[in-house]
Write a protein that holds these residues in place. Structure first.
Motif, PDB file in Angstrom:
ATOM      1  N   LEU A 131      41.833-159.867 -23.959  1.00  0.00           N
ATOM      2  CA  LEU A 131      43.070-159.193 -24.363  1.00  0.00           C
ATOM      3  C   LEU A 131      43.187-157.795 -23.772  1.00  0.00           C
ATOM      4  CD1 LEU A 131      43.252-160.222 -28.124  1.00  0.00           C
ATOM      5  CD2 LEU A 131      44.525-161.189 -26.209  1.00  0.00           C
ATOM      6  N   GLU A 132      42.068-157.083 -23.683  1.00  0.00           N
ATOM      7  CA  GLU A 132      42.128-155.706 -23.186  1.00  0.00           C
ATOM      8  C   GLU A 132      42.578-155.674 -21.731  1.00  0.00           C
ATOM      9  OE1 GLU A 132      39.299-151.733 -22.774  1.00  0.00           O
ATOM     10  OE2 GLU A 132      38.476-153.583 -23.597  1.00  0.00           O
ATOM     11  N   ALA A 133      41.945-156.466 -20.889  1.00  0.00           N
ATOM     12  CA  ALA A 133      42.341-156.506 -19.481  1.00  0.00           C
ATOM     13  C   ALA A 133      43.761-157.042 -19.336  1.00  0.00           C
ATOM     14  CB  ALA A 133      41.369-157.376 -18.692  1.00  0.00           C
ATOM     15  N   GLY A 134      44.111-158.028 -20.146  1.00  0.00           N
ATOM     16  CA  GLY A 134      45.457-158.591 -20.070  1.00  0.00           C
ATOM     17  C   GLY A 134      46.515-157.573 -20.428  1.00  0.00           C
ATOM     18  N   LEU A 135      46.254-156.756 -21.461  1.00  0.00           N
ATOM     19  CA  LEU A 135      47.233-155.746 -21.853  1.00  0.00           C
ATOM     20  C   LEU A 135      47.400-154.693 -20.769  1.00  0.00           C
ATOM     21  CD1 LEU A 135      49.097-154.600 -24.052  1.00  0.00           C
ATOM     22  CD2 LEU A 135      47.126-153.324 -24.923  1.00  0.00           C
ATOM     23  N   ARG A 136      46.291-154.282 -20.167  1.00  0.00           N
ATOM     24  CA  ARG A 136      46.382-153.268 -19.111  1.00  0.00           C
ATOM     25  C   ARG A 136      47.185-153.796 -17.912  1.00  0.00           C
ATOM     26  NH1 ARG A 136      41.672-150.452 -20.879  1.00  0.00           N
ATOM     27  NH2 ARG A 136      42.207-150.014 -23.037  1.00  0.00           N
ATOM     28  N   ILE A 151      51.302-142.903 -21.692  1.00  0.00           N
ATOM     29  CA  ILE A 151      51.295-142.777 -23.148  1.00  0.00           C
ATOM     30  C   ILE A 151      50.774-144.060 -23.792  1.00  0.00           C
ATOM     31  CG2 ILE A 151      52.797-142.595 -25.171  1.00  0.00           C
ATOM     32  CD1 ILE A 151      54.502-140.633 -23.601  1.00  0.00           C
ATOM     33  N   ALA A 152      51.244-145.208 -23.297  1.00  0.00           N
ATOM     34  CA  ALA A 152      50.786-146.489 -23.858  1.00  0.00           C
ATOM     35  C   ALA A 152      49.291-146.672 -23.670  1.00  0.00           C
ATOM     36  CB  ALA A 152      51.551-147.636 -23.201  1.00  0.00           C
ATOM     37  N   LEU A 153      48.783-146.292 -22.498  1.00  0.00           N
ATOM     38  CA  LEU A 153      47.349-146.392 -22.250  1.00  0.00           C
ATOM     39  C   LEU A 153      46.563-145.456 -23.161  1.00  0.00           C
ATOM     40  CD1 LEU A 153      46.888-146.729 -18.378  1.00  0.00           C
ATOM     41  CD2 LEU A 153      45.841-148.158 -20.128  1.00  0.00           C
ATOM     42  N   SER A 154      47.109-144.276 -23.420  1.00  0.00           N
ATOM     43  CA  SER A 154      46.432-143.333 -24.299  1.00  0.00           C
ATOM     44  C   SER A 154      46.336-143.892 -25.715  1.00  0.00           C
ATOM     45  CB  SER A 154      47.184-141.992 -24.310  1.00  0.00           C
ATOM     46  OG  SER A 154      47.196-141.409 -23.023  1.00  0.00           O
ATOM     47  N   LEU A 155      47.430-144.491 -26.191  1.00  0.00           N
ATOM     48  CA  LEU A 155      47.401-145.102 -27.521  1.00  0.00           C
ATOM     49  C   LEU A 155      46.395-146.241 -27.576  1.00  0.00           C
ATOM     50  CD1 LEU A 155      51.212-145.235 -28.360  1.00  0.00           C
ATOM     51  CD2 LEU A 155      49.481-143.933 -29.584  1.00  0.00           C
ATOM     52  N   ASP A 156      46.426-147.089 -26.551  1.00  0.00           N
ATOM     53  CA  ASP A 156      45.537-148.245 -26.496  1.00  0.00           C
ATOM     54  C   ASP A 156      44.076-147.813 -26.447  1.00  0.00           C
ATOM     55  OD1 ASP A 156      44.339-150.694 -26.031  1.00  0.00           O
ATOM     56  OD2 ASP A 156      44.925-150.758 -23.928  1.00  0.00           O
ATOM     57  N   THR A 157      43.766-146.903 -25.529  1.00  0.00           N
ATOM     58  CA  THR A 157      42.380-146.475 -25.345  1.00  0.00           C
ATOM     59  C   THR A 157      41.885-145.641 -26.523  1.00  0.00           C
ATOM     60  OG1 THR A 157      42.750-146.425 -22.951  1.00  0.00           O
ATOM     61  CG2 THR A 157      40.809-145.283 -23.778  1.00  0.00           C
ATOM     62  N   GLY A 270      37.393-138.172 -32.334  1.00  0.00           N
ATOM     63  CA  GLY A 270      37.753-137.268 -31.243  1.00  0.00           C
ATOM     64  C   GLY A 270      38.482-137.990 -30.131  1.00  0.00           C
ATOM     65  N   SER A 271      38.038-139.215 -29.813  1.00  0.00           N
ATOM     66  CA  SER A 271      38.699-140.004 -28.782  1.00  0.00           C
ATOM     67  C   SER A 271      40.136-140.335 -29.172  1.00  0.00           C
ATOM     68  CB  SER A 271      37.912-141.293 -28.529  1.00  0.00           C
ATOM     69  OG  SER A 271      38.568-142.120 -27.602  1.00  0.00           O
ATOM     70  N   PHE A 272      40.334-140.693 -30.435  1.00  0.00           N
ATOM     71  CA  PHE A 272      41.676-141.012 -30.919  1.00  0.00           C
ATOM     72  C   PHE A 272      42.588-139.793 -30.830  1.00  0.00           C
ATOM     73  CE2 PHE A 272      44.604-141.241 -34.610  1.00  0.00           C
ATOM     74  CZ  PHE A 272      45.395-142.296 -34.156  1.00  0.00           C
ATOM     75  N   LEU A 273      42.105-138.638 -31.302  1.00  0.00           N
ATOM     76  CA  LEU A 273      42.906-137.421 -31.248  1.00  0.00           C
ATOM     77  C   LEU A 273      43.159-136.981 -29.816  1.00  0.00           C
ATOM     78  CD1 LEU A 273      41.249-135.387 -34.162  1.00  0.00           C
ATOM     79  CD2 LEU A 273      43.414-136.655 -34.194  1.00  0.00           C
ATOM     80  N   GLY A 274      42.139-137.150 -28.961  1.00  0.00           N
ATOM     81  CA  GLY A 274      42.310-136.803 -27.557  1.00  0.00           C
ATOM     82  C   GLY A 274      43.382-137.647 -26.895  1.00  0.00           C
ATOM     83  N   ILE A 329      39.144-142.646 -19.415  1.00  0.00           N
ATOM     84  CA  ILE A 329      39.395-144.082 -19.371  1.00  0.00           C
ATOM     85  C   ILE A 329      40.826-144.374 -18.942  1.00  0.00           C
ATOM     86  CG2 ILE A 329      39.445-146.207 -20.723  1.00  0.00           C
ATOM     87  CD1 ILE A 329      36.652-145.218 -20.248  1.00  0.00           C
ATOM     88  N   SER A 330      41.792-143.637 -19.503  1.00  0.00           N
ATOM     89  CA  SER A 330      43.200-143.879 -19.163  1.00  0.00           C
ATOM     90  C   SER A 330      43.458-143.607 -17.685  1.00  0.00           C
ATOM     91  CB  SER A 330      44.113-143.002 -20.028  1.00  0.00           C
ATOM     92  OG  SER A 330      43.988-143.322 -21.391  1.00  0.00           O
ATOM     93  N   CYS A 331      42.963-142.483 -17.186  1.00  0.00           N
ATOM     94  CA  CYS A 331      43.162-142.153 -15.771  1.00  0.00           C
ATOM     95  C   CYS A 331      42.465-143.164 -14.866  1.00  0.00           C
ATOM     96  CB  CYS A 331      42.646-140.745 -15.479  1.00  0.00           C
ATOM     97  SG  CYS A 331      43.625-139.427 -16.225  1.00  0.00           S
ATOM     98  N   ALA A 332      41.316-143.649 -15.302  1.00  0.00           N
ATOM     99  CA  ALA A 332      40.598-144.643 -14.505  1.00  0.00           C
ATOM    100  C   ALA A 332      41.406-145.935 -14.397  1.00  0.00           C
ATOM    101  CB  ALA A 332      39.225-144.918 -15.109  1.00  0.00           C
ATOM    102  N   PHE A 333      41.972-146.385 -15.495  1.00  0.00           N
ATOM    103  CA  PHE A 333      42.776-147.608 -15.448  1.00  0.00           C
ATOM    104  C   PHE A 333      44.022-147.430 -14.586  1.00  0.00           C
ATOM    105  CE2 PHE A 333      40.430-149.287 -19.173  1.00  0.00           C
ATOM    106  CZ  PHE A 333      40.241-150.585 -18.704  1.00  0.00           C
TER     107      PHE A 333
END
Length: 422
Positions: A131-136, A151-157, A270-274, A329-333
């Protein structure tokens, strides 16, 4: 032009409200989160199920590790199949096999058949729905604006780490109240429910990777640029794995069991807030520049651990690198999305997921070996983050916008109302 820029067109405003109001976004996010919750539930449920029927903790731990390893190693294969046959056929088949295997495990544990239980766990791990790869891979079709995709990637990650806090808590509560068997059933049902929510959404049903013959004559996916990026993200995963073991060592050293859960929880928070902060505004520089800055801040955040802080300070300290994990992670994807051949988008994301997973396993193993040495154990996350930043620095010339052509905005087909347009 940066890797993620498109030709100037009128684009919807990139805000959380605009993203969440876009068609299919909330459904895909919620469905994927529910479907991935078993990733944090299954390893704990397996241990509790085996030990409750008289199995040894060593055997239960081995099966739990087998599940996680099989799930991680099979990601690229499932991604490749998804790119060829679509999401419905691959994830649908996978989740049926995964859920059925988890339900069978309760019977296998009760019967005491070790070989059968091992085979069932292996099948369940291999068939976790991707599911994770499929959503990306879906985001470019659902959100055409790069800012909204960020923004969507930030929420997901950002919410991903919370799954590994909520999942074990749900399993523990269900096991205590109704027994480990119900915890396994809940794990199987949640995986099936989340996958169905995603697969019945229009973007998933009609998604197909777009062909790009000009970039795929040799069929190569793992270009030198992508390989260096995967190596860098393996270092990021290694820091996470080392942190988890360091948390256990801290709990033992201070005789405070709460620390073993509180430290990873602070990191995930911290990851969620970031993620929320990163998606809130447009940041200067290209996506690659943001990736390097995020990796540098991720490294800097681990340095206070070298002072061997006490429990309260340590809990606050680990939240700092967590703030920058979502950025990395978001920038990498998004970078992978620009570098990978369009017809192998899901597989490329799956390799990135595998890289982080392999790095995390390596960090866990190294952290265990160094757990009796407080300074070395505390320094390992920083060392892994430094290796990640070094890999990105070495890959700088290959990953510059001048070295990679920007992807065409027509990469994915949009969902259509009529089947004839699929």
């Amino acid at each position: 032009m940066t890797l993620t820029d498109h030709p100037p067109t009128a684009q919807p405003r990139a805000t959380y409200r605009a993203v969440l109001a876009s068609p299919h976004v909330v459904r895909l996010l919620v469905g994927t989160l529910i479907g991935r919750l078993p990733n944090g539930m299954a390893p704990v449920a397996i241990v509790l199920s085996i030990t409750s029927t008289g199995g040894s903790l060593a055997f239960a731990g081995l099966l739990s590790a087998l599940y996680s390893l099989a799930s991680a190693l099979s990601q690229p294969v499932k991604g490749r199949l998804m790119d060829r046959y679509g999401q419905t056929r691959v994830s649908g088949t996978a989740v049926i096999l995964n859920s059925s295997s988890l339900l069978l495990l309760a019977e296998a544990a009760t019967a005491g058949h070790a070989a059968f239980a091992t085979a069932v766990v292996a099948v369940a791990g291999l068939c976790t729905p991707p599911l994770e790869a499929g959503l990306r891979a879906l985001w470019p079709a659902v959100l055409r604006d790069p800012g909204q995709r960020r923004i969507a990637l930030s929420l997901d990650t950002g919410t991903q780490g919370l799954l590994y806090i909520v999942g074990p808590l749900v399993v523990t509560a269900l096991s205590a109240a109704h027994g480990p068997g119900l915890a396994l059933v809940a794990t199987a049902v949640l995986g099936l429910l989340g996958t169905v929510i995603v697969l019945t959404a229009a973007p998933s049903r009609v998604w197909r990777p777009a062909a790009d013959p000009g970039r795929e004559k040799d069929g190569r996916l793992l270009s030198p640029a992508l390989l260096m990026l995967y190596v860098a993200l393996a270092g990021t995963g290694c820091a996470i794995g080392a942190m988890n073991v360091w948390s256990v060592a801290m709990a033992a050293s201070h005789r405070l069991e709460l620390l073993s859960g509180a430290l990873p929880a602070a990191f995930s928070t911290g990851s969620f807030l970031g993620g929320l902060l990163y998606g809130r505004r447009v940041w200067p520089g290209s996506m690659l520049a943001q990736l390097r800055v995020g990796a540098a801040c991720f490294l800097t955040g681990w340095l206070p651990l070298l002072a061997l802080p006490g429990p309260p300070t340590a809990i606050a300290a680990v939240a700092v690198p967590g703030l920058f994990l979502t950025v990395v992670i978001s920038c990498a994807f998004l970078t992978v999305d620009s570098l990978a051949p369009p017809s192998r988008a899901t597989e490329a994301c799956a390799w990135l997921i595998l890289s982080v997973g392999v790095g995390q396993a390596a960090g866990t193993a190294l952290g265990g070996a160094l757990s009796t040495r407080p300074l070395a154990s505390a320094a390992l996350p920083a060392a892994a983050a430094a290796a990640s930043l070094t890999a990105l620095a070495c890959a700088r010339l290959r990953l510059t916008p001048a070295g990679v052509a920007a992807r065409s905005p027509g990469r994915h087909r949009r969902p259509r109302a009529r089947p004839a347009h699929r």
